[in-house]
Design a protein around this motif. Structure first.
Motif, short mmCIF file in Angstrom:
data_model
loop_
_atom_site.label_atom_id
_atom_site.label_comp_id
_atom_site.label_asym_id
_atom_site.label_seq_id
_atom_site.Cartn_x
_atom_site.Cartn_y
_atom_site.Cartn_z
N ILE A 164 0.88 -1.22 -0.03
CA ILE A 164 0.13 -0.08 0.02
C ILE A 164 0.76 1.44 0.10
O ILE A 164 0.52 2.34 -0.71
CB ILE A 164 -0.71 -0.03 1.22
CG1 ILE A 164 -1.94 -1.32 0.98
CG2 ILE A 164 -1.71 1.23 1.28
CD1 ILE A 164 -2.83 -1.28 2.35
N HIS A 165 1.91 0.98 0.85
CA HIS A 165 2.65 2.42 0.92
C HIS A 165 3.39 2.59 -0.47
O HIS A 165 3.52 3.71 -0.99
CB HIS A 165 3.95 2.03 1.85
CG HIS A 165 5.04 3.37 2.16
ND1 HIS A 165 6.22 3.11 1.56
CD2 HIS A 165 4.68 4.38 2.59
CE1 HIS A 165 6.68 4.35 2.01
NE2 HIS A 165 5.95 5.01 2.74
N ALA A 166 3.67 1.66 -1.16
CA ALA A 166 4.23 1.98 -2.48
C ALA A 166 3.54 2.00 -3.56
O ALA A 166 3.82 2.72 -4.56
CB ALA A 166 5.16 0.57 -3.05
N MET A 167 2.14 1.69 -3.51
CA MET A 167 1.14 1.57 -4.74
C MET A 167 0.05 2.22 -4.60
O MET A 167 -0.47 2.60 -5.57
CB MET A 167 0.88 0.27 -5.13
CG MET A 167 2.14 -0.74 -5.27
SD MET A 167 1.51 -2.37 -5.68
CE MET A 167 0.55 -2.20 -7.27
N ASP A 168 -0.45 2.68 -3.33
CA ASP A 168 -1.72 3.14 -3.27
C ASP A 168 -1.56 4.52 -2.96
O ASP A 168 -1.53 5.08 -1.58
CB ASP A 168 -2.50 2.56 -2.21
CG ASP A 168 -4.07 2.83 -2.10
OD1 ASP A 168 -4.42 3.88 -2.55
OD2 ASP A 168 -5.05 2.12 -1.70
N PRO A 169 -1.98 5.47 -3.83
CA PRO A 169 -1.85 6.90 -3.27
C PRO A 169 -2.63 7.62 -2.34
O PRO A 169 -2.16 8.44 -1.44
CB PRO A 169 -1.92 7.91 -4.91
CG PRO A 169 -1.76 6.75 -5.82
CD PRO A 169 -2.33 5.44 -5.26
N GLU A 170 -3.94 6.90 -2.16
CA GLU A 170 -4.70 7.27 -1.09
C GLU A 170 -4.57 7.00 0.15
O GLU A 170 -4.74 7.63 1.25
CB GLU A 170 -5.87 7.13 -1.59
CG GLU A 170 -6.93 7.55 -2.84
CD GLU A 170 -8.20 7.15 -3.32
OE1 GLU A 170 -8.86 6.27 -2.28
OE2 GLU A 170 -8.76 7.47 -4.22
N ALA A 171 -3.98 5.71 0.27
CA ALA A 171 -3.56 5.46 1.74
C ALA A 171 -2.11 5.15 2.04
O ALA A 171 -1.85 4.65 3.04
CB ALA A 171 -4.25 3.60 1.72
#
Length: 400
Positions: A172-179
């Motif tokens: 999520i840190h690397a791929m999800d801009p919202e989270a």
């Protein structure tokens, strides 16, 4: 002392701390002086051991009280020739804090920007960099999480739920801009409330049992440089460590200040075994610790014989020589004069003292660095506040 330079020097001394007032290093206070010759040799030994791949992974430093063990720790931390990140560690209050403390201090050292590089590299290894239709990187984080759970590391994990939390936070840190921002807070060790954890799809905080350990194993392979764990006065501090078994998984909200008593046998085994476990599980990690010379046999006996080859010979700290004492005095004087915007007197480099007094200080103290500093402090106080003359000081120190 009647020269204009001498009078100015004395005026400054009367209105400020002496050149030796603050020169005792602590873990939170660096001593700014340059190394004397004896300590330069020791630092050279340490650089060679830390930069060399193997076999030494545990490097003990031993010295008596006042011989500069903390000062050497600071010199390791400041040295730019070491190919890694030296990090000061305190012995944690109990075993459940060990990996959390280790992980958060390493992350603090490498920084948030480096952390993002690491999570990107790990995510790419799990398929995040896949090209879709020849144009775009995949944005399907759940797909990448599923791939990560197919790895051997996950399949053979003793703690799959905790490991999945780590995997999810990394991706999520690397791929999800919202989270991503929320995942970064989790990765940095901040305690999340239940709503925040639910939004991330994560069950545990980083403080929960084994989570920090699993996360550290994941990122350790992606640390470009070595990590050097520095424990100062280990012989005095390790006894504060306890192996508490009955606290909640999420200790951050439940750990009591008053912990139950534990026997010394269970205490020493748990702490030193955890140090050995770190060396066995994490690449590029070395441990440096200081101790009193009288404690060396006891401390080294706590490490299992199986890792004897990974422990370097003890590096001893000796007292200053007469030359070291003189060099230390001159370096302190130079730093003091520079701070107070005065020129160093090349014609009289020991001013206001002289060779007779310096040699007397060495003979009286036998070169213990801390006591040398205190003796110089006392001499300057006598000059400024008691009006003691140089001839009187010569007479006093010629007796030693």
């Amino acid at each position: 002392m009647e020269s204009p330079q001498g009078k100015k020097f004395l005026r400054i001394l009367q209105n400020s701390l002496s050149p030796f007032e603050n020169f005792v290093a602590k873990l939170d206070i660096d001593e700014p002086l340059n190394l004397v010759d004896n300590r330069q040799y020791i630092i050279k030994q340490l650089i060679d051991l830390l930069n060399f791949e193997d076999p030494a992974k545990i490097i003990p430093i031993a010295g008596d009280t006042g011989q500069g063990k903390t000062y050497i720790c600071w010199e390791i931390k400041k040295n730019l020739q070491i190919h890694g990140s030296p990090i000061f560690f305190q012995v944690p209050a109990n075993s459940k804090l060990f990996y959390y403390d280790l992980y958060t201090k390493i992350i603090e050292e490498i920084g948030a920007e480096k952390l993002r590089d690491i999570t990107t590299k790990i995510s790419n290894r799990w398929g995040a960099s896949e090209i879709k239709y020849g144009l775009f990187r995949t944005t399907n984080s759940e797909k990448v999480i599923s791939r990560a759970k197919l790895t051997t590391r996950y399949k053979w994990s003793k703690y799959p739920k905790e490991l999945e939390d780590c995997i999810r936070a990394i991706i999520i840190h690397a791929m999800d801009p919202e989270a991503s921002h929320l995942a970064e807070r989790w990765l940095l060790g901040e305690i999340m409330d239940s709503d925040e954890l639910f939004f991330l799809g994560i069950e545990n905080n980083l403080s929960a049992k084994v989570v920090a350990e699993e996360l550290l194993k994941l990122i350790a392979d992606y640390l470009d440089d070595g990590i050097y764990l520095i424990y100062d006065d280990l012989d005095k501090n390790w006894v504060n460590f306890s192996h508490i078994q009955d606290i909640d998984d999420d200790w951050a909200n439940s750990l009591e200040e008053d912990s139950p008593d534990v026997s010394s046998s269970s205490t020493d085994i748990s702490f030193f075994e955890q140090l050995v476990q770190v060396l066995n599980e994490l690449n590029k990690v070395k441990i440096v610790f200081t101790m009193d010379y009288s404690s060396k046999d006891e401390i080294l006996s706590h490490f299992p014989e199986s890792i004897a080859d990974f422990i370097s010979p003890i590096i001893p700290l000796n007292n200053f020589s007469s030359r070291d004492t003189k060099q230390y005095y001159k370096e302190a004087l130079k730093l003091y004069l520079k701070k107070n915007q005065m020129d160093y007197d090349l014609k009289n480099p020991l001013f206001p003292l002289n060779e007779i007094i310096l040699k007397g200080v060495f003979r009286k103290i036998h070169g213990n660095p801390r006591l040398v500093i205190r003796e110089f402090q006392q001499i300057f106080d006598e000059i400024i506040f008691d009006g003691v003359s140089i001839s009187e000081l010569e007479a006093k120190y010629s007796l030693y």
